[in-house]
Motif scaffolding. Sequence first.
Motif, PDB file in Angstrom:
ATOM      1  N   SER A 224       2.821 -15.152  16.859  1.00 55.05           N
ATOM      2  CA  SER A 224       1.903 -15.538  15.492  1.00 55.05           C
ATOM      3  C   SER A 224       1.144 -14.627  15.845  1.00 55.05           C
ATOM      4  CB  SER A 224       1.483 -16.873  16.541  1.00 55.05           C
ATOM      5  OG  SER A 224       1.073 -16.507  17.835  1.00 55.05           O
TER       6      SER A 224
ATOM      7  N   GLN B 241      -2.961 -13.764  16.632  1.00 54.69           N
ATOM      8  CA  GLN B 241      -3.116 -15.197  17.575  1.00 54.69           C
ATOM      9  C   GLN B 241      -4.294 -14.381  18.316  1.00 54.69           C
ATOM     10  OE1 GLN B 241      -0.125 -13.204  21.283  1.00 54.69           O
ATOM     11  NE2 GLN B 241       0.865 -14.212  19.609  1.00 54.69           N
TER      12      GLN B 241
ATOM     13  N   SER C  90      -1.085  -9.182  16.399  1.00 58.19           N
ATOM     14  CA  SER C  90       0.402  -9.992  15.993  1.00 58.19           C
ATOM     15  C   SER C  90       0.805  -8.836  17.063  1.00 58.19           C
ATOM     16  CB  SER C  90       0.352 -10.897  15.615  1.00 58.19           C
ATOM     17  OG  SER C  90       1.918 -11.188  15.788  1.00 58.19           O
TER      18      SER C  90
ATOM     19  N   THR D 200      -2.867 -18.531  24.758  1.00 56.91           N
ATOM     20  CA  THR D 200      -2.807 -17.654  23.532  1.00 56.91           C
ATOM     21  C   THR D 200      -3.189 -18.867  22.449  1.00 56.91           C
ATOM     22  OG1 THR D 200      -1.104 -15.585  24.385  1.00 56.91           O
ATOM     23  CG2 THR D 200      -0.918 -16.697  21.932  1.00 56.91           C
TER      24      THR D 200
ATOM     25  N   LYS E  17      -3.727 -19.456  18.778  1.00 56.72           N
ATOM     26  CA  LYS E  17      -2.080 -19.403  17.652  1.00 56.72           C
ATOM     27  C   LYS E  17      -3.181 -19.700  16.183  1.00 56.72           C
ATOM     28  CE  LYS E  17       2.064 -20.135  20.347  1.00 56.72           C
ATOM     29  NZ  LYS E  17       1.318 -21.043  21.571  1.00 56.72           N
TER      30      LYS E  17
ATOM     31  N   ASP F 166       1.774 -18.883  12.021  1.00 58.18           N
ATOM     32  CA  ASP F 166       2.639 -18.971  13.085  1.00 58.18           C
ATOM     33  C   ASP F 166       3.906 -19.052  11.486  1.00 58.18           C
ATOM     34  OD1 ASP F 166       4.033 -18.624  15.114  1.00 58.18           O
ATOM     35  OD2 ASP F 166       4.972 -20.358  15.561  1.00 58.18           O
TER      36      ASP F 166
ATOM     37  N   ILE G 291      -0.849 -24.768  16.638  1.00 59.03           N
ATOM     38  CA  ILE G 291      -1.721 -23.552  16.249  1.00 59.03           C
ATOM     39  C   ILE G 291      -2.757 -24.251  17.080  1.00 59.03           C
ATOM     40  CG2 ILE G 291      -2.707 -23.136  14.049  1.00 59.03           C
ATOM     41  CD1 ILE G 291       0.103 -22.277  14.648  1.00 59.03           C
TER      42      ILE G 291
END
Length: 588
Positions: free
Chosen positions: A341, A343, A429, A447, A449, A452, A465
């Motif tokens: 993802s 991130q 990523s 993390t 995100k 994704d 998310i």
Amino acid sequence: MNWRKTTQPLMPATTAEKQPPAAGTYDMYPFARLGAGKVHNGYASLAKWMTGRNVILIDGYIGNDWEYIAGSLQRELEAAGVAVTVVCTSTLMKPAGDIEALVAPFLGEKGTVWGRKASITLADLFDTEKLRNIQPAAEGITLVIGVGAALTGLDAPVVYIDLPKNELQYRMRARTANNLGKQAWDDNQETYKRFYFVDWVLLNAHKQQILSRIDVIADGQWKDQLAWATHAAISEGLQYLSQNAFRVRPWFEAGAWGGDWMKEKIPGLNKEEVNYAWSFEMIVPENGLVFESDGHLLEIAFDWLMMKHAKDVLGQDEQRFGIDFPIRFDFLDTFDGGNLSIQCHPRVQYIREQFGETITQDETYYMLDCKPGAKVYLGFQENIDPAAFRQALEDSVATNTAIDIEQYVRVFNAHKHDFFLIPNGTVHSSGKDNLVLEISATPYIFTFKMYDWVRLDLNGKPRPINIDHAFNNLDFSRKGAKVEEELISKQQVIDKGEGWQLVHAPTHAEHFYDVHRMEFAKNITVDTNGKCHVLMLVEGESVVVETANGFRQRYSYAETFAVPAAAGSYKIINEGGGTAKVVKAFVK
């Protein structure tokens, strides 16, 4: 009923069940030798040790099948003519509803990934009167068994049954292990969240508190047998490791973007697994140390070493980190897989205020292996418009449609031994077809995100998310030319001699750790300089590490090991042809 849900086999209980790896072959089950007569196997041998005592407190980690363990010991003792009374600590806890209310402040919102590290104690989950009022039977042995047994006021020997974190999670997935005092079942994400932020915090503090009272340490990962050793024997082994070198037992997990590099390169991994996304090479909150004696294996959590020998392990950095081991190594495998993802990770103040951690998830990507054309996403484009970026991300979530992420995020070609720097707040990523050695600060679940790739996880559900969290932490100044300047390490030779050289791979100013790569044809001698070194052979077949204390151990390609500060100095000997390359991470 299946008591563990995983494609991964149990660790062998004996060395007879495991083939010794050849030089250059990754070993999934590394162990340290204790010498003869130190590890015992089976309930009968432990029951024999217990005989003649009036009360035994059998404490231990969450996830053990206490009813099965109690029944097994009771059968062995009664077969020897000893009357047994069993008191289960689960009956001494507060009502489940009261416990739920106690832990609720640390669990965040339901459905979210994160909570906050608990500030209560294990004793807070128990009924004080019930703990105080246990009356041992007049005859035979009374076994007080289960988590928190040592909280009773009884003056009695303590047996501590540990359980590896990976096995706990496999039992959680099979619904044979639940949270402390919890009777209803929740989904796995909520259960793990409570393990991480509450149960593990309470149990680790409890273990440290009762450490000096423990007489026997056992390993509960096998259903039908128990490996155990005296605390004195384990202490001897830990003392030796703290002066020389150690390798934890790694474990492996599939994921939405996982690949096939580890499946192909690591013997012993189940080839039928869909992929392998992560390896816990040395993420010590979830790794264990394995000891061997007379062919019997016994695993204990890594924190035993830190609770007893943090100063030996960390040297001058023990004052800063206490019993928390600061550096982690893990693999991110996207070979023939997918992109991670898009991130970022929390800034220091944010992780402290929101989640109760003391250090944040500052990372780096060391490229152990790559296919041609592999990419890494890192930093923002020069013309980044944060509001437009956020709108694109939110629209993607709302409509389940892909976006052209390269409009916003920079992308770089990745090659073996490249080193990308990811201080907190950096957008990043790994693309597909990389085997990333992630060298990082120890925190590992934080993390955020943002994107994704509009895909589902292995259970067919979208992964969470976290756009709000991300935008509270993103550093939009890391963009354009600044990315090359600050976030791609400029590696350079800083020392050399005949047949060897030392390469510095500088980290970012916000990283508290630094990285060297030692390259040598035959051997190289290294001083710890009062620091713990975390190392991996990143090129070559195998090396042998020798310390001044006479310790000698082989480590093969892609295996992580550590040399404690107290070792003083050590020599690394190249066993293969060509040049061996060993990465070394240490606190600045």
